[in-house]
Design a protein around this motif. Structure first.
Motif: not given
Length: 53
Positions: A9-17
């Protein structure tokens, strides 16, 4: 899908969709590569006879 592609989740939070989707696409392409090689077989006599020359 993101969990299967090993994204936290933390990695996805730092990335755009778009970045998340690209990562998932690349992950699944590496897991299941496409076999685009055409199948080649030796011609049989029936194949040769089927040619109407």
């Amino acid at each position: 899908m993101a969990k299967e592609a090993k994204l936290s989740f933390d990695e996805m939070d730092m990335m755009s969709i778009g970045m998340v989707l690209e990562h998932i696409e690349l992950y699944f392409e590496m897991k299941h590569p496409k076999d685009d090689k055409p199948t080649v077989r030796k011609a049989t006599q029936a194949d040769i006879n089927a040619l109407k020359i």
